[in-house]
Design a protein around this motif. Structure first.
Motif, PDB file in Angstrom:
ATOM      1  N   SER A   1      -3.127  -4.215  -3.394  1.00 20.79           N
ATOM      2  CA  SER A   1      -2.842  -3.205  -2.122  1.00 20.79           C
ATOM      3  C   SER A   1      -2.141  -2.117  -2.911  1.00 20.79           C
ATOM      4  CB  SER A   1      -1.945  -3.837  -1.406  1.00 20.79           C
ATOM      5  OG  SER A   1      -2.271  -5.130  -0.643  1.00 20.79           O
TER       6      SER A   1
ATOM      7  N   GLY B   1      -3.229   2.033  -2.474  1.00 17.61           N
ATOM      8  CA  GLY B   1      -2.142   3.081  -1.964  1.00 17.61           C
ATOM      9  C   GLY B   1      -2.066   4.020  -2.939  1.00 17.61           C
TER      10      GLY B   1
ATOM     11  N   TYR C   1       0.932  -1.394   0.051  1.00 14.84           N
ATOM     12  CA  TYR C   1      -0.148  -0.134   0.099  1.00 14.84           C
ATOM     13  C   TYR C   1       0.859   1.175  -0.055  1.00 14.84           C
ATOM     14  CZ  TYR C   1      -3.300   3.635   1.830  1.00 14.84           C
ATOM     15  OH  TYR C   1      -3.915   4.689   2.221  1.00 14.84           O
TER      16      TYR C   1
END
Length: 227
Positions: free
Chosen positions: A146, A150, A91
């Motif tokens: 992920s 992010g 992330y």
């Protein structure tokens, strides 16, 4: 849940019928050396380096729990914690990389348009919560999901909550499979491997279709500009 389930100071015996080498042997060595936290470390690294297969690490962890090397509750706790730690690292890689760099790189790629990326962002804004939750249970994508979270700066508490729930569900299925199958735990990897290959085939087919449609669109645009 007994507090001793999370006791990491004592691992009473080495893993019986321990794999001799490869990824399974490496994961077994971590469990032997560190107990349940070793399984968590292996899963965290698996999230960061997807070629490390969770379909080997998690059933092996369940097998170790079935043999009494580690507690079952500890196996589920530490593997889920490892999943969340690895996902959080990805992330932040996405967050630090940022949308501006992503757009700059995207603009240099052939056969793609900025509008494609914009539509992807719009889709993630609408469906990001489901994508992160369900993506944690899809081979291949369970780590990669992920990064866009992010990039889009999904609120961290929400991301961690979704990742924890999705990871716990995925980990529980594979750990419990290894726990119940005993020394046949390796068969879990065979079945999950088939699913992973199917996902890769679908992704490859989607990419081929996308490129074909983009080439056709570009050819049509050039034809319209030709006097």
């Amino acid at each position: 849940m007994d507090a001793t389930d999370f006791d990491t100071a004592s691992v009473p015996l080495a893993l019986p019928q321990e794999p001799a080498g490869g990824i399974a042997g490496w994961a077994a060595d971590l469990v032997d050396a560190m107990g349940a936290p070793g399984a968590g470390l292996a899963v965290a690294l698996e999230n960061l380096f997807p070629p490390l297969p969770s379909e080997i690490i998690l059933p092996l962890t369940g097998f170790a729990a079935g043999q009494g090397v580690i507690g079952l509750a500890a196996a589920l706790f530490w593997t889920t914690l490892g999943s969340v730690v690895g996902a959080a690292a990805l992330y932040w890689i996405g967050a630090l990389f940022g949308r501006r760099r992503m757009y700059a790189i995207w603009a240099r790629l052939p056969l793609v348009k900025t509008s494609d990326l914009e539509r992807t962002e719009q889709w993630f804004a609408r469906h990001g919560t489901k994508a992160v939750l369900l993506g944690r249970m899809v081979p291949v994508f369970r780590s990669l999901i992920s990064v866009p979270a992010g990039l889009e700066r999904m609120p961290m508490p929400l991301f961690l909550a979704l990742t924890t729930v999705g990871s716990l569900m995925w980990n529980a299925v594979l750990v419990m499979a290894g726990y119940w199958l005993g020394d046949q735990w390796e068969t879990v990897g065979d079945y999950v491997g088939v699913v992973s290959k199917g996902v890769l085939v679908l992704v490859a087919a989607a990419l081929v279709l996308y490129v074909a449609m983009r080439l056709r669109s570009n050819a049509a645009a050039r034809h319209r500009r030709t006097p």
